[in-house]
Design an enzyme around this catalytic site. Sequence first.
Site, PDB file in Angstrom:
ATOM      1  N   SER A 119      37.353  43.830  -6.739  1.00 55.42           N
ATOM      2  CA  SER A 119      38.624  44.541  -6.655  1.00 55.42           C
ATOM      3  C   SER A 119      38.500  45.979  -7.134  1.00 55.42           C
ATOM      4  CB  SER A 119      39.722  43.809  -7.438  1.00 55.42           C
ATOM      5  OG  SER A 119      39.217  43.015  -8.446  1.00 55.42           O
ATOM      6  N   HIS A 140      37.875  42.639   0.732  1.00 57.48           N
ATOM      7  CA  HIS A 140      38.794  42.403  -0.388  1.00 57.48           C
ATOM      8  C   HIS A 140      39.992  41.573   0.056  1.00 57.48           C
ATOM      9  CE1 HIS A 140      41.461  44.264  -3.772  1.00 57.48           C
ATOM     10  NE2 HIS A 140      40.958  43.100  -4.125  1.00 57.48           N
ATOM     11  N   GLU A 152      41.359  44.016   2.870  1.00 57.53           N
ATOM     12  CA  GLU A 152      40.879  45.407   2.927  1.00 57.53           C
ATOM     13  C   GLU A 152      39.378  45.378   3.219  1.00 57.53           C
ATOM     14  OE1 GLU A 152      43.510  48.033  -0.184  1.00 57.53           O
ATOM     15  OE2 GLU A 152      41.955  46.801  -1.061  1.00 57.53           O
ATOM     16  N   ASN A 191      45.406  48.620  -4.686  1.00 52.67           N
ATOM     17  CA  ASN A 191      45.483  48.835  -6.136  1.00 52.67           C
ATOM     18  C   ASN A 191      45.769  50.299  -6.476  1.00 52.67           C
ATOM     19  OD1 ASN A 191      45.201  46.179  -6.835  1.00 52.67           O
ATOM     20  ND2 ASN A 191      42.978  46.268  -6.964  1.00 52.67           N
TER      21      ASN A 191
HETATM   22  N1  LIG Z   1      41.878  36.875  -9.154  1.00 55.86           N
HETATM   23  C1  LIG Z   1      42.408  37.790  -8.359  1.00 55.86           C
HETATM   24  O1  LIG Z   1      43.641  37.943  -8.271  1.00 55.86           O
HETATM   25  C2  LIG Z   1      41.504  38.663  -7.522  1.00 55.86           C
HETATM   26  C3  LIG Z   1      42.041  39.307  -6.392  1.00 55.86           C
HETATM   27  C4  LIG Z   1      41.199  40.073  -5.569  1.00 55.86           C
HETATM   28  C5  LIG Z   1      39.857  40.225  -5.909  1.00 55.86           C
HETATM   29  N2  LIG Z   1      39.359  39.595  -7.033  1.00 55.86           N
HETATM   30  C6  LIG Z   1      37.921  39.741  -7.294  1.00 55.86           C
HETATM   31  O2  LIG Z   1      37.262  38.569  -6.804  1.00 55.86           O
HETATM   32  C7  LIG Z   1      36.112  38.284  -7.615  1.00 55.86           C
HETATM   33  C8  LIG Z   1      36.238  36.885  -8.182  1.00 55.86           C
HETATM   34  O3  LIG Z   1      37.398  36.831  -8.989  1.00 55.86           O
HETATM   35  P1  LIG Z   1      38.068  35.438  -9.387  1.00 55.86           P
HETATM   36  O4  LIG Z   1      39.442  35.748  -9.851  1.00 55.86           O
HETATM   37  O5  LIG Z   1      37.843  34.428  -8.324  1.00 55.86           O
HETATM   38  O6  LIG Z   1      37.161  35.035 -10.655  1.00 55.86           O
HETATM   39  P2  LIG Z   1      37.018  33.607 -11.327  1.00 55.86           P
HETATM   40  O7  LIG Z   1      36.659  33.861 -12.738  1.00 55.86           O
HETATM   41  O8  LIG Z   1      38.174  32.722 -11.008  1.00 55.86           O
HETATM   42  O9  LIG Z   1      35.730  32.981 -10.560  1.00 55.86           O
HETATM   43  C9  LIG Z   1      34.467  33.551 -10.619  1.00 55.86           C
HETATM   44  C10 LIG Z   1      33.441  32.456 -10.373  1.00 55.86           C
HETATM   45  O10 LIG Z   1      32.170  33.068 -10.238  1.00 55.86           O
HETATM   46  C11 LIG Z   1      31.230  32.230 -10.851  1.00 55.86           C
HETATM   47  N3  LIG Z   1      30.036  33.006 -11.162  1.00 55.86           N
HETATM   48  C12 LIG Z   1      29.858  33.915 -12.138  1.00 55.86           C
HETATM   49  N4  LIG Z   1      28.611  34.419 -12.071  1.00 55.86           N
HETATM   50  C13 LIG Z   1      27.999  33.805 -11.032  1.00 55.86           C
HETATM   51  C14 LIG Z   1      26.713  33.905 -10.459  1.00 55.86           C
HETATM   52  N5  LIG Z   1      25.796  34.748 -10.942  1.00 55.86           N
HETATM   53  N6  LIG Z   1      26.425  33.128  -9.392  1.00 55.86           N
HETATM   54  C15 LIG Z   1      27.342  32.270  -8.889  1.00 55.86           C
HETATM   55  N7  LIG Z   1      28.590  32.149  -9.388  1.00 55.86           N
HETATM   56  C16 LIG Z   1      28.903  32.906 -10.453  1.00 55.86           C
HETATM   57  C17 LIG Z   1      31.939  31.684 -12.064  1.00 55.86           C
HETATM   58  O11 LIG Z   1      31.304  30.488 -12.540  1.00 55.86           O
HETATM   59  C18 LIG Z   1      33.338  31.440 -11.514  1.00 55.86           C
HETATM   60  O12 LIG Z   1      33.480  30.128 -10.997  1.00 55.86           O
HETATM   61  C19 LIG Z   1      36.050  39.391  -8.660  1.00 55.86           C
HETATM   62  O13 LIG Z   1      35.216  40.407  -8.183  1.00 55.86           O
HETATM   63  C20 LIG Z   1      37.514  39.862  -8.748  1.00 55.86           C
HETATM   64  O14 LIG Z   1      37.625  41.180  -9.206  1.00 55.86           O
HETATM   65  C21 LIG Z   1      40.152  38.816  -7.826  1.00 55.86           C
END
Ligand SMILES: NC(=O)c1ccc[n+]([C@@H]2O[C@H](COP(=O)([O-])OP(=O)(O)OC[C@H]3O[C@@H](n4cnc5c(N)ncnc54)[C@H](O)[C@@H]3O)[C@@H](O)[C@H]2O)c1
Length: 287
Positions: A119, A140, A152, A191
């Site tokens: 993000s 995204h 995006e 954002n």
């Molecule tokens: N949560 C939101 O609202 C949102 C919205 C848009 C984008 N994002 C982006 O999406 C991405 C994921 O966010 P999220 O909210 O799903 O996070 P999350 O914490 O819910 O999930 C992340 C997952 O990645 C796994 N992980 C960490 N390191 C790893 C690795 N080296 N190999 C494999 N798996 C690994 C973790 O075990 C976890 O299950 C981030 O970059 C975040 O910025 C999040």
Amino acid sequence: MTIKKIGVLGAGAMGGGIAHLAAQKGFEVVLCDVDMKFVEAGVAKMTKLMDKSITKGKITAEDKEAILARITKTTNLEDFAEVDFFIEAIIEDLDIKKTALAKVDKILRPEVIMGSNTSSMSITALAASTSRPDKFLGTHFFNPAQVMRLCELIRGAMTSDETMQRAADLASALGKTSVEVKKDTPGFIVNRCMMPQFLEAIRLVDEGVATPQDIDTAVKMGLNYPMGPFELMDLTGIDIAAFVTDYFYAETGRELWKAPHALKSMIRAGRLGDKTGAGWYTDRVKK
Ligand SMILES: NC(=O)c1ccc[n+]([C@@H]2O[C@H](COP(=O)([O-])OP(=O)(O)OC[C@H]3O[C@@H](n4cnc5c(N)ncnc54)[C@H](O)[C@@H]3O)[C@@H](O)[C@H]2O)c1
């Protein structure tokens, strides 16, 4: 190459949602995380959502079984060897993402496009950890990925036109409207538009002009927004808002992005929103 199989790294909120969406749309999915318990938790979440949809008559039990059968659960990166498109959705940490992407790059076929769901991070920096920066972009999705309509698509410095087009085609096949972010800029479009509204709303509180409740009411009634800025920050995490604005400030040096006092106070008080039981509101989370 026709895209039939999609690899998703990270089975959390976003990776799980993207995997669910892709399987719903008929794609084969390889869903990978560091530990099987995270993959299982991601699949359990989609199962629960689909059970609700069955109760509401939106899908059948057979649909659910077919969707789940399309998802391969794994902790082995080698299982990405046969995917036709790859999406990274792991923790928002540049070094961890770069290390994981470099490993996956060695396993994927050379023609496969890699997308990151970051993000905030620089797509160009992430792409540089792979041998295919022309086939790397930001994909995204928004939370929940199964529901939110936008994706995006962000160009890194080296992303090719063909990569952008193929990613747009995939977003469309996933039922999303995509927009092209032509430059790899902090916050991309959504954002970048949302944060000034959050910050201005917080400044109104700092100046004693109105309460968070009245600002939310004003924004909802006056602008026809579904949620006010304080409700939305409580939902998505006040720490995330602070992280994003600090990142924007570090990247651009613009005063606009300096965290207002009330935002810092919330962080110091540990009131991060719904996930900590309280944020700008104390009564949003049901006990
Ligand atoms: N949560 C939101 O609202 C949102 C919205 C848009 C984008 N994002 C982006 O999406 C991405 C994921 O966010 P999220 O909210 O799903 O996070 P999350 O914490 O819910 O999930 C992340 C997952 O990645 C796994 N992980 C960490 N390191 C790893 C690795 N080296 N190999 C494999 N798996 C690994 C973790 O075990 C976890 O299950 C981030 O970059 C975040 O910025 C999040």
